[in-house]
Design a protein around this motif. Structure first.
Motif, PDB file in Angstrom:
ATOM      1  N   VAL A 242       0.853  -1.186   0.000  1.00  0.00           N
ATOM      2  CA  VAL A 242       0.000   0.000   0.000  1.00  0.00           C
ATOM      3  C   VAL A 242       0.893   1.241   0.000  1.00  0.00           C
ATOM      4  CG1 VAL A 242      -1.829   1.258   1.175  1.00  0.00           C
ATOM      5  CG2 VAL A 242      -1.772  -1.247   1.270  1.00  0.00           C
ATOM      6  N   GLY A 243       0.820   1.996  -1.087  1.00  0.00           N
ATOM      7  CA  GLY A 243       1.571   3.239  -1.185  1.00  0.00           C
ATOM      8  C   GLY A 243       0.618   4.408  -1.138  1.00  0.00           C
ATOM      9  N   GLY A 244       0.533   5.123  -2.251  1.00  0.00           N
ATOM     10  CA  GLY A 244      -0.404   6.238  -2.295  1.00  0.00           C
ATOM     11  C   GLY A 244      -1.847   5.780  -2.325  1.00  0.00           C
ATOM     12  N   ASN A 245      -2.079   4.555  -2.835  1.00  0.00           N
ATOM     13  CA  ASN A 245      -3.404   3.952  -2.909  1.00  0.00           C
ATOM     14  C   ASN A 245      -4.328   4.706  -3.858  1.00  0.00           C
ATOM     15  OD1 ASN A 245      -4.836   1.662  -2.002  1.00  0.00           O
ATOM     16  ND2 ASN A 245      -6.167   2.952  -0.743  1.00  0.00           N
ATOM     17  N   THR A 246      -3.772   5.630  -4.663  1.00  0.00           N
ATOM     18  CA  THR A 246      -4.634   6.425  -5.546  1.00  0.00           C
ATOM     19  C   THR A 246      -5.149   5.614  -6.728  1.00  0.00           C
ATOM     20  OG1 THR A 246      -2.648   7.205  -6.699  1.00  0.00           O
ATOM     21  CG2 THR A 246      -3.515   8.596  -4.947  1.00  0.00           C
ATOM     22  N   ALA A 247      -4.486   4.497  -7.062  1.00  0.00           N
ATOM     23  CA  ALA A 247      -4.969   3.676  -8.174  1.00  0.00           C
ATOM     24  C   ALA A 247      -6.334   3.078  -7.885  1.00  0.00           C
ATOM     25  CB  ALA A 247      -3.966   2.561  -8.475  1.00  0.00           C
ATOM     26  N   LYS A 248      -6.698   3.011  -6.607  1.00  0.00           N
ATOM     27  CA  LYS A 248      -7.996   2.457  -6.234  1.00  0.00           C
ATOM     28  C   LYS A 248      -9.135   3.251  -6.867  1.00  0.00           C
ATOM     29  CE  LYS A 248     -10.673   1.194  -2.121  1.00  0.00           C
ATOM     30  NZ  LYS A 248     -11.903   1.897  -2.529  1.00  0.00           N
ATOM     31  N   GLY A 249      -8.875   4.537  -7.108  1.00  0.00           N
ATOM     32  CA  GLY A 249      -9.914   5.352  -7.733  1.00  0.00           C
ATOM     33  C   GLY A 249     -10.178   4.964  -9.174  1.00  0.00           C
ATOM     34  N   VAL A 316      -0.554  15.749 -14.700  1.00  0.00           N
ATOM     35  CA  VAL A 316      -1.035  14.463 -14.217  1.00  0.00           C
ATOM     36  C   VAL A 316      -1.795  14.676 -12.914  1.00  0.00           C
ATOM     37  CG1 VAL A 316      -0.379  12.179 -13.391  1.00  0.00           C
ATOM     38  CG2 VAL A 316       0.853  13.215 -15.309  1.00  0.00           C
ATOM     39  N   ALA A 317      -3.079  14.256 -12.878  1.00  0.00           N
ATOM     40  CA  ALA A 317      -3.919  14.353 -11.678  1.00  0.00           C
ATOM     41  C   ALA A 317      -3.988  15.789 -11.164  1.00  0.00           C
ATOM     42  CB  ALA A 317      -3.410  13.395 -10.612  1.00  0.00           C
ATOM     43  N   HIS A 318      -3.922  15.950  -9.834  1.00  0.00           N
ATOM     44  CA  HIS A 318      -3.968  17.279  -9.224  1.00  0.00           C
ATOM     45  C   HIS A 318      -3.180  17.228  -7.926  1.00  0.00           C
ATOM     46  CE1 HIS A 318      -6.904  15.548  -6.476  1.00  0.00           C
ATOM     47  NE2 HIS A 318      -7.587  15.123  -7.532  1.00  0.00           N
TER      48      HIS A 318
END
Length: 326
Positions: A242-249, A316-318
């Protein structure tokens, strides 16, 4: 004046139109003067096998020089010493040579003349050296046989802070504090620049383990070896880092693995190092990466291209995602 003049081991030599453009000091020493102690190896100033000592002017101290990089026509006025000039079987060996031999600091022996000349240069230029300074000078030479420990043992004998015993403590056990220069008491300390004490020995942080309500195992780790140990112990179970976990979105997780390992607290995975390239820590967030790109592109011309990558990542992203995304 159509010749240049220099000394090698106390004898004057001169060269002129009889040498080609690409004749290096190394070539001249081995092929013209028949002094084979100075070795050919990488020819890129990387291994140190060709090092000699040179006094390059009347007011300059002796310095170590990679003879493979110096054109012989650049040696005007130099006073050069090769390994043959420091000592030998007939004239007697120097203290540097005998100390290295006594500590078994040579195996195949190919790199040994370079080590001797590197240390000879250092000891001639500076009279009072510490063990730390001697160790920091080792970047100029490479040895693949001994593992460096006996070479360290040998040359640290010449340090002003060397212990009275003939045997220097093994490098793995050499706990010297960078600030106090005394033995490390293994308390919490921020200075790991040279200290040989393992960071985990003094780090107060430890792995956090939680048995979650759904039966899964959650680990929060602070060292890479802790994560690897958990993975090796849980090899029969599925796991996720578990890192940033942003891929879950973007890719929803409907069924989590049995083991979750939070690696965001591992400092070893953050930051960057420079060798010939930029090496980024895998745990650096995009925001931290942007800061690194901005710093290097402004300070170093050969990293100017990072400006383009900086501009791209900003699209990339925000901010909120980039602050945690790795």
């Amino acid at each position: 004046m159509d010749r240049i003049t220099f000394k090698v081991n106390g004898i004057y030599y001169s060269v002129g139109s009889e040498v080609n453009t690409d004749v290096t000091l190394l070539d001249y020493l081995r092929r013209r003067l028949r002094l084979p102690g100075t070795k050919y190896m990488c020819l890129e100033a990387g291994c140190g096998a060709c090092i000699v000592t040179a006094v390059r002017g009347p007011d300059t101290p002796p310095t170590a020089v990679n003879s493979c990089m110096v054109l012989v026509t650049s040696c005007q006025g130099w006073d050069i010493t090769t390994v043959e000039g420091t000592g030998g079987r007939l004239a007697g060996y120097s203290k540097v040579q005998t100390t290295l031999a006594e500590h078994n600091g040579t195996q195949c022996g190919y790199c040994t003349p370079g080590w001797v000349m590197s240390m000879h240069s250092l000891f001639c230029s500076r009279k009072k050296l510490t063990m730390l300074e001697i160790e920091q000078s080792f970047g100029s030479n490479v040895c693949r046989c001994t593992g460096y420990r006996p070479i360290l043992d040998a040359f640290k004998q010449f340090a002003i802070d060397a212990p009275d015993s003939k045997r220097i403590t093994d490098i793995e056990d050499l706990h010297i504090c960078q600030e106090t220069k005394n033995g490390c008491n293994k308390t919490d300390c921020e200075d790991y620049d040279w200290c040989v004490v393992l960071k985990e020995e003094v780090d107060k942080s430890s792995c956090i383990y939680i048995k979650l309500e759904d039966g899964r195992d959650w680990f929060r780790v602070y060292a890479l070896k802790e994560a690897l140990k958990i993975i090796s112990c849980k090899d029969n179970n599925s796991y996720i880092l578990v890192g940033g976990n942003t891929a879950k979105g973007a890719y929803p997780i409907f069924d989590y693995p049995e083991v979750l390992i939070d690696i965001t607290g591992i400092s070893e995975l953050k930051g960057f190092v420079l060798d010939q390239n930029l090496v980024l820590g895998a745990g650096s967030t995009l925001t931290e990466t942007l800061d690194i790109f901005k710093l290097l592109s402004s300070e170093k011309d050969y990293f100017r291209y990072l400006e383009k990558l900086y501009d791209h990542i900003q699209m990339v992203a925000h901010n909120a995602v980039r602050n945690v995304c790795i």
